[in-house]
Design a protein around this motif. Structure first.
Motif: not given
Length: 147
Positions: A72, A74, A76, A82, A86
């Motif tokens: 992911c 930044k 996100v 993040r 994930k």
């Protein structure tokens, strides 16, 4: 109710084999593996981008395993956002890749801003199913050029 891979006596240290889901998935850790997947087939869906590539013969010592990586950017959000995205992608991959993934392939799941963490879990599963079906289906046949 205990999971099917749990030992009957409840003692986890005496288990003969590892849990079923983790036995066929291996996590990508090297940057070079992520870069190779980035040059391969891609399929975007509402909640994530999925990259997939078939490994060449002799590339790894275990060519029959399914390998998967998660990332992911930044965009996100902060580290908490993040990591949440994930975690959700890991759980979806753990549920679907042993069934729909192909041995000898690498998959990279890339989280999207705002949608990966907020999307309902069943929709995430549907997105990954759709992406895997598109990635593994043969492309459209090109028409032969007429002279």
């Amino acid at each position: 109710m205990t999971p099917p891979e749990a030992p009957l006596d409840g003692n986890a240290s005496r288990r003969e084999k590892p849990p079923a889901a983790s036995s066929c998935l291996q996590v990508l850790k090297k940057r070079s593996d992520f870069l190779l997947a980035a040059r391969a087939r891609k399929q975007g869906v509402g909640s994530m981008m999925v990259q997939a590539r078939k490994r060449r013969e002799g590339e790894t010592e275990q060519s029959d395993q399914i390998r998967v990586g998660f990332t992911c950017s930044k965009k996100v959000g902060n580290a908490v956002a993040r990591n949440r995205a994930k975690r959700r992608m890991r759980e979806v991959a753990r549920a679907l890749l042993p069934i729909l993934g192909k041995p000898g392939w690498d998959y990279v799941l890339i989280g999207r801003a705002e949608t990966t963490a907020a999307r309902p879990f069943e929709d995430l599963k549907g997105d990954l199913k759709y992406a895997l079906n598109k990635l593994h289906s043969p492309g459209p046949k090109r028409a032969a050029k007429s002279k």
